[in-house]
Design a protein around this motif. Sequence first.
Motif, mmCIF file in Angstrom:
data_model
loop_
_atom_site.group_PDB
_atom_site.id
_atom_site.type_symbol
_atom_site.label_atom_id
_atom_site.label_comp_id
_atom_site.label_asym_id
_atom_site.label_seq_id
_atom_site.Cartn_x
_atom_site.Cartn_y
_atom_site.Cartn_z
ATOM 1 N N GLY A 41 -17.169 -0.868 14.952
ATOM 2 C CA GLY A 41 -16.593 -1.497 16.142
ATOM 3 C C GLY A 41 -15.407 -2.385 15.813
ATOM 4 N N VAL A 42 -15.131 -2.569 14.520
ATOM 5 C CA VAL A 42 -13.972 -3.362 14.109
ATOM 6 C C VAL A 42 -12.708 -2.571 14.478
ATOM 7 C CG1 VAL A 42 -13.687 -2.521 11.730
ATOM 8 C CG2 VAL A 42 -13.271 -4.907 12.238
ATOM 9 N N THR A 43 -11.650 -3.279 14.887
ATOM 10 C CA THR A 43 -10.458 -2.571 15.375
ATOM 11 C C THR A 43 -9.253 -2.673 14.438
ATOM 12 O OG1 THR A 43 -9.883 -4.522 16.674
ATOM 13 C CG2 THR A 43 -11.062 -2.757 17.816
ATOM 14 N N GLU A 44 -9.397 -3.459 13.363
ATOM 15 C CA GLU A 44 -8.303 -3.591 12.392
ATOM 16 C C GLU A 44 -8.893 -3.538 10.986
ATOM 17 O OE1 GLU A 44 -6.246 -7.260 13.142
ATOM 18 O OE2 GLU A 44 -5.525 -6.627 15.103
ATOM 19 N N ILE A 45 -8.380 -2.625 10.157
ATOM 20 C CA ILE A 45 -8.897 -2.489 8.787
ATOM 21 C C ILE A 45 -7.730 -2.472 7.805
ATOM 22 C CG2 ILE A 45 -10.172 -1.025 7.159
ATOM 23 C CD1 ILE A 45 -11.785 0.060 9.511
ATOM 24 N N GLN A 46 -7.783 -3.376 6.827
ATOM 25 C CA GLN A 46 -6.786 -3.349 5.749
ATOM 26 C C GLN A 46 -7.340 -2.426 4.665
ATOM 27 O OE1 GLN A 46 -5.406 -7.023 3.373
ATOM 28 N NE2 GLN A 46 -3.758 -6.554 4.796
ATOM 29 N N ALA A 47 -6.735 -1.244 4.573
ATOM 30 C CA ALA A 47 -7.340 -0.167 3.797
ATOM 31 C C ALA A 47 -7.021 -0.223 2.303
ATOM 32 C CB ALA A 47 -6.915 1.182 4.374
ATOM 33 N N THR A 48 -5.832 -0.693 1.962
ATOM 34 C CA THR A 48 -5.443 -0.696 0.550
ATOM 35 C C THR A 48 -4.165 -1.507 0.369
ATOM 36 O OG1 THR A 48 -5.025 0.742 -1.376
ATOM 37 C CG2 THR A 48 -4.071 1.447 0.720
ATOM 38 N N SER A 49 -3.551 -1.383 -0.798
ATOM 39 C CA SER A 49 -2.326 -2.118 -1.097
ATOM 40 C C SER A 49 -1.367 -1.237 -1.883
ATOM 41 C CB SER A 49 -2.666 -3.366 -1.919
ATOM 42 O OG SER A 49 -1.483 -3.971 -2.401
ATOM 43 N N PHE A 50 -0.078 -1.383 -1.580
ATOM 44 C CA PHE A 50 0.950 -0.673 -2.346
ATOM 45 C C PHE A 50 1.565 -1.588 -3.400
ATOM 46 C CE2 PHE A 50 0.781 1.828 1.605
ATOM 47 C CZ PHE A 50 0.475 3.058 1.047
ATOM 48 N N VAL A 51 0.717 -2.429 -3.960
ATOM 49 C CA VAL A 51 1.125 -3.283 -5.068
ATOM 50 C C VAL A 51 1.267 -2.375 -6.298
ATOM 51 C CG1 VAL A 51 -1.260 -3.793 -5.762
ATOM 52 C CG2 VAL A 51 0.543 -5.468 -6.219
ATOM 53 N N HIS A 52 2.012 -2.830 -7.305
ATOM 54 C CA HIS A 52 2.191 -2.009 -8.506
ATOM 55 C C HIS A 52 0.834 -1.736 -9.166
ATOM 56 C CE1 HIS A 52 3.614 -0.505 -12.322
ATOM 57 N NE2 HIS A 52 4.834 -0.436 -11.800
ATOM 58 N N PRO A 53 0.580 -0.476 -9.523
ATOM 59 C CA PRO A 53 -0.708 -0.113 -10.110
ATOM 60 C C PRO A 53 -1.069 -0.935 -11.359
ATOM 61 C CG PRO A 53 0.572 1.850 -9.621
ATOM 62 C CD PRO A 53 1.474 0.676 -9.371
ATOM 63 N N ARG A 54 -0.051 -1.398 -12.084
ATOM 64 C CA ARG A 54 -0.335 -2.193 -13.279
ATOM 65 C C ARG A 54 -0.839 -3.582 -12.892
ATOM 66 N NH1 ARG A 54 4.324 -0.715 -16.126
ATOM 67 N NH2 ARG A 54 5.285 -2.601 -15.298
ATOM 68 N N ALA A 55 -0.370 -4.097 -11.772
ATOM 69 C CA ALA A 55 -0.780 -5.435 -11.329
ATOM 70 C C ALA A 55 -2.219 -5.408 -10.798
ATOM 71 C CB ALA A 55 0.168 -5.956 -10.257
ATOM 72 N N ILE A 56 -2.541 -4.399 -10.011
ATOM 73 C CA ILE A 56 -3.902 -4.265 -9.449
ATOM 74 C C ILE A 56 -4.375 -2.825 -9.694
ATOM 75 C CG2 ILE A 56 -5.398 -4.583 -7.426
ATOM 76 C CD1 ILE A 56 -3.983 -7.141 -7.671
ATOM 77 N N PRO A 57 -4.899 -2.552 -10.896
ATOM 78 C CA PRO A 57 -5.310 -1.178 -11.222
ATOM 79 C C PRO A 57 -6.350 -0.624 -10.231
ATOM 80 C CG PRO A 57 -5.370 -2.577 -13.183
ATOM 81 C CD PRO A 57 -5.100 -3.477 -12.025
ATOM 82 N N GLN A 58 -7.199 -1.506 -9.700
ATOM 83 C CA GLN A 58 -8.277 -1.043 -8.795
ATOM 84 C C GLN A 58 -7.714 -0.330 -7.562
ATOM 85 O OE1 GLN A 58 -11.451 0.089 -7.922
ATOM 86 N NE2 GLN A 58 -12.188 -1.747 -8.980
ATOM 87 N N LEU A 59 -6.509 -0.678 -7.132
ATOM 88 C CA LEU A 59 -5.964 -0.082 -5.904
ATOM 89 C C LEU A 59 -4.873 0.950 -6.201
ATOM 90 C CD1 LEU A 59 -5.901 -3.266 -3.609
ATOM 91 C CD2 LEU A 59 -7.714 -1.566 -3.888
ATOM 92 N N ARG A 60 -4.871 1.480 -7.414
ATOM 93 C CA ARG A 60 -3.820 2.442 -7.789
ATOM 94 C C ARG A 60 -3.954 3.766 -7.033
ATOM 95 N NH1 ARG A 60 -7.285 2.516 -12.554
ATOM 96 N NH2 ARG A 60 -8.246 4.568 -12.817
ATOM 97 N N ASP A 61 -5.102 3.956 -6.363
ATOM 98 C CA ASP A 61 -5.330 5.213 -5.633
ATOM 99 C C ASP A 61 -5.006 5.085 -4.139
ATOM 100 O OD1 ASP A 61 -7.376 3.505 -4.979
ATOM 101 O OD2 ASP A 61 -9.010 4.894 -5.423
ATOM 102 N N ALA A 62 -4.109 4.165 -3.787
ATOM 103 C CA ALA A 62 -3.801 3.884 -2.372
ATOM 104 C C ALA A 62 -3.507 5.153 -1.568
ATOM 105 C CB ALA A 62 -2.622 2.915 -2.274
#
Length: 307
Positions: A41-62
Motif C-alpha cells: 500500500g506504500v506509494t513511493e519506493i526508493q528502489a536503488t542508487s546510481f552512485v558509483h559501484p566502487r563507492a557502494i558495491p551493494q547497489l552496483r546492480d541498480a
Amino acid sequence: MQLPTQVTIHEVCPRDGFQPEQAWIPTATKIEIIDALSQTGVTEIQATSFVHPRAIPQLRDAEDVLAGIAKQPGISYDALVPNPRGAERAAATDIDVWHLMLSASEAHNRENGNRAIAETLAGFPAVVELAAEHGAEVHGGLAVAFGCPYEGEVPLEQLAWVVGEYVALGIEHVSLGDTTGMANPAQIYETMMRLQERFPGIGWTLHLHDTRGMALANVVAGLQAGIDHYDSATGGLGGCPYAPGATGNVATEDLVHMLHLMGIETGVDLDAVIAIARRLQAVVGHPLESRILKAGKTSDLAEIAAA
Ligand code: ZN
C-alpha cells in the motif's frame, strides 16, 4: 494542534536500507523485497542508487534491479542520482523520479562526494535537463540537514542556501535528511516552520535516522509543523557508510504503527510490512532495530489480554 490526517510514506529500505550491508544481497532477493513492498500500500519506493559501484558495491546492480521489478500502477519508484554520470545511467532506465543528493555541510559533501557543494551543484542543471527529456520528475535530497558529524551544527542560513539552490533549479520537492540522527524535536519544528515560510509551494519530506533514539519524536515534531511526507525503511535498516556510528532509518513498521494509533492514515498494511521485516532479518542475517518486530503491536497485547 491540528496534525495532518494523512501521511505519505517513502519507503527507502531498498536503497538506504541495503547500502551499508556488507554481505552481498542477491539481485533476485532485492527484486523480491521491492515487489513485496509494492504490495503493502506504500506509494513511493526508493528502489536503488546510481552512485558509483566502487563507492557502494551493494547497489552496483541498480539497472538489473530496476529491469527485474514488477512496477505497480499508483506507485512512484525513485533512485538516487548523485551526479551527471549517475544521471546517464538513470536515463537508460524507466525510473519515475530522480532523487538528487547533496550534503548540507561542506565537510560531509566532501567526504561523501569528494567535492565542494558548489561543485556538486554545478553538475545539476544538466541532470535536471536530462531528467526532463526522459519525462522523469526530480526531487532534491539533502544529507546532514540537521547536524553534521564533522562540522556539528548546520546553521539555518546554510540549509536555506542549499534548499534555495534546488528551488532555483525548478525542483518542487525537497527531502531533508537527519543522516546521523543529530536532530531533536524542537529543532525539527523550528526549522520546518521557517523553511516552509521561506519557500512556499515546496513539498517537504523528512528522512530521519534513529541513531540517538529521537526519530519518532522528530516525526511528531514534523507533524506539528505540518509535514506529511516521511522516509522510512522496513526493518529499520540503513546507515551511511560515510557517517561514523550512523544507524538505521526509522523503521516503516514503527512509524506506521505510531501514525495509525494517532489516527493518521498512511494507506499502508502494517501486517504486510511486519512480514517483510521478518523476511529482511533473514536476508541480512543480523537482528534489526525495529521495535515492533521485537515487541509486536499494541493491539497484539490487547488480544492476549482479552483471550
Ligand atoms: Zn539515510
